[in-house]
Design an enzyme around this catalytic site. Structure first.
Site, PDB file in Angstrom:
ATOM      1  N   HIS A  97       0.814  -1.217   0.000  1.00  0.00           N
ATOM      2  CA  HIS A  97       0.000   0.000   0.000  1.00  0.00           C
ATOM      3  C   HIS A  97       0.849   1.268   0.000  1.00  0.00           C
ATOM      4  CE1 HIS A  97      -3.624   2.223   0.167  1.00  0.00           C
ATOM      5  NE2 HIS A  97      -4.340   1.357   0.854  1.00  0.00           N
ATOM      6  N   ASP A 140      -9.293  -8.973 -17.559  1.00  0.00           N
ATOM      7  CA  ASP A 140      -9.304 -10.057 -18.545  1.00  0.00           C
ATOM      8  C   ASP A 140      -7.885 -10.272 -19.059  1.00  0.00           C
ATOM      9  OD1 ASP A 140      -9.643 -11.808 -20.639  1.00  0.00           O
ATOM     10  OD2 ASP A 140     -11.033 -10.534 -21.760  1.00  0.00           O
TER      11      ASP A 140
END
Length: 433
Positions: A159, A375
Site C-alpha cells: 500500500h 481479462d
C-alpha cells in the site's frame, strides 16, 4: 482445513532495462496503511487450452514491470531517513499452486474474506516488508489451479506505493499485455511524480483532520475488534436503483453505505446517544487544479469522516444517512491540500492505523475500477474482492463482475453482530424494492 500445494515460487524481474534511482513518496503514501492489500480474482475455465498458463502470466508480468518499474523495487530510506522506493529492479514474487479440494462453484459458495482464504491464495508477505527499509518484494502473485480447471489469481501490492485505483491501473496494463497488446501500448502510461502531492511551501492547514490524529483509549464497549465475521452481499441493479431513489438520487456508493451504516447501528444495538462515525476516503485525482495526470501511480486518497448519534442514524430515513455520507465525501481541493500540509507537520509513519471503534464504520469504494473486468485473455473474473478485511467495521463497495449494474459488498462486523445485520439489511432491501 483446505490446503493448496505450492508448485513453484520465483522472482520475476522486468523484461527490459528500467530506470535506476528512487521514487519520492508523498505524505499520502507515508500515511497509507502499512503492508499489503491482498485481493483475489476467480476465473471460470473457458475451455481453451493453455488457460492461465504460468509462462504466459509470468512473461506478461515481466513486461508490465518495465513500465511500472517501481513495483519491482524495494522500500528504502533517503538521506534524511524518509521512506522512498529504491528502483532496484529486484523483481516481484510469482508463485503457482494447485488445489485438489476446491472447484470454483464450491469456492464461490463459501468464500468470505478471512485469514484462511488469504493464506491459501496469496503468497505470504515478507516479515520485514511492512515499512522497513530494504524490505521484501512490493508485489506478491499466486496463480492457483482448481480441480475443476478454474483459477484463483491472488495478489498483494504494497500500500505504500499504490492505492486501489493505482493497483487497478497496474492490473489493467498487465492484463492487456497478457492479451497480446504491445507493452509500449499501455492503456495509460504511469506517472511516478509524487511531488505533485507535496506540501505547499507555505503550509496552510485550513481544516481539522481528526482522522489522522491519535485517539484516546476508548471504553471497553467501543474497543476496536481484530476478530470479525465477514460476508459478501450482492445487490441487484434493481435493488441499487430503488435504494438510490430512496436517497433522492444519491450516488451508488453513498446510498449503499448509508443503508449499511443504519443497519450496522441496529445490529450492534448501539445506545441512541452513542456517537457513531462513518469513515471514508476521497480520491483527489480529479479534485485538484490542475488534476493529477490520468496515470498517476501512488496514493492519492485522503481520509475523511462524519459523525452522528446512533439514534439519529437509525431513526431518520436512509436518505438522511446518505446526506451525512455526502458530507464526508464532497470536499474539494482546499481540503485535500490541507490534509497534505497537515501531514507535513506530523510523523506520518506513526499515524493511527489500528482500525475503528465498535460504534464506527470504514467504507471504501472500488466502484468503477477496472479490477472487476481484469481479462488476461480468458475472460473477466467471476468474482473479485479483498482476501481479508483486517478488522471489524470495514466495508468495500464494488462492482459485481458479470452483473451489469449490480453491486457487491465485502463487509466485516463483530461475530455477534453479523447475523442480526444480515437479517436487518435483507429486510430493508426487500422493503425498498
Amino acid at each position: 482445513m483446505a490446503t493448496v500445494d505450492v508448485l513453484t515460487s520465483e522472482v520475476v524481474v522486468p523484461a527490459g532495462e528500467t530506470p535506476a534511482g528512487a521514487v519520492w513518496l508523498s505524505n499520502l503514501d507515508l500515511a497509507a496503511r502499512r503492508g499489503y492489500t491482498p485481493t483475489v480474482f476467480f476465473y471460470r475455465h473457458n475451455g481453451e487450452p493453455g488457460f492461465f498458463a504460468a509462462d504466459a502470466m509470468r512473461d506478461s508480468l515481466a513486461r508490465a514491470l518495465v513500465a511500472f518499474y517501481p513495483v519491482a523495487g524495494r522500500l528504502g530510506l533517503d538521506g534524511d531517513g524518509r521512506v522512498q522506493v529504491d528502483c532496484t529492479g529486484e523483481g516481484v514474487v510469482f508463485a503457482t499452486a494447485r488445489s485438489g479440494h476446491y472447484a470454483l462453484d464450491d469456492l464461490m459458495g463459501e468464500f468470505v474474506p478471512c485469514d484462511e482464504m488469504r493464506d491459501l491464495f496469496v503468497p505470504a508477505a515478507p516479515a520485514a516488508a511492512s515499512c522497513c527499509p530494504r524490505g521484501g518484494a512490493l508485489l506478491l502473485v499466486q496463480v492457483t489451479y482448481l480441480r475443476c480447471g478454474g483459477v484463483v489469481l491472488g495478489m498483494a501490492l504494497h500500500h505504500s506505493i499504490a492505492d486501489g485505483r493505482s493497483a487497478a491501473h497496474f492490473v489493467e496494463t498487465w492484463a492487456s499485455i497478457a492479451r497480446g497488446a504491445p507493452a509500449a501500448d499501455a492503456p495509460v502510461p504511469p506517472c511516478f511524480d509524487h511531488r505533485l502531492l507535496a506540501a505547499r511551501p507555505a503550509r496552510a492547514v485550513l481544516y481539522d483532520h481528526p482522522e489522522y490524529k491519535p485517539e484516546p483509549a476508548p471504553p471497553a464497549r467501543a474497543a476496536t475488534a481484530s476478530t470479525y465475521a465477514s460476508a459478501i452481499i450482492t445487490l441487484t441493479k434493481q435493488q441499487v436503483g430503488a435504494l438510490r431513489a430512496a436517497c433522492a438520487g444519491a450516488s451508488t456508493f453513498r446510498a449503499v453505505v448509508a443503508l449499511v451504516w443504519q443497519c450496522a447501528c441496529r445490529a450492534r444495538a448501539l445506545p441512541p446517544e452513542a456517537e457513531t462515525r462513518l469513515h471514508s476516503m476521497i480520491d483527489t485525482r480529479q479534485r485538484l487544479s490542475p488534476p493529477l495526470p490520468p496515470g498517476y501511480f501512488g496514493n492519492a486518497v485522503i481520509r475523511t469522516s462524519t459523525a452522528a448519534t446512533a439514534g439519529e442514524v437509525v431513526s431518520s430515513p436512509v436518505g438522511h444517512a446518505a446526506r451525512r455520507a455526502r458530507a464526508a465525501t464532497s470536499q474539494g481541493e482546499d481540503y485535500a491540500r490541507s490534509v497534505v500540509d497537515y501531514l507535513e507537520g506530523v510523523d506520518a509513519m506513526n499515524l493511527p492505523r489500528s482500525g475503528v471503534s465498535r460504534a464506527d464504520l470504514r467504507a471504501i469504494s472500488w466502484l468503477g475500477m477496472s479490477l472487476a473486468d481484469a481479462d488476461f485473455g480468458w475472460g473477466s473474473p467471476a468474482f473479485m474482492g479483498p482476501a481479508i478485511m483486517y478488522y471489524s467495521g470495514f466495508v468495500y463497495v464494488m462492482n459485481a463482475p458479470g452483473k451489469d449494474g449490480a453491486v457487491a459488498l465485502a463487509l466485516s462486523l463483530e461475530p455477534e453482530s453479523m447475523p442480526e445485520f444480515r437479517k436487518v439489511f435483507a429486510d430493508e432491501v426487500a422493503r425498498l424494492a
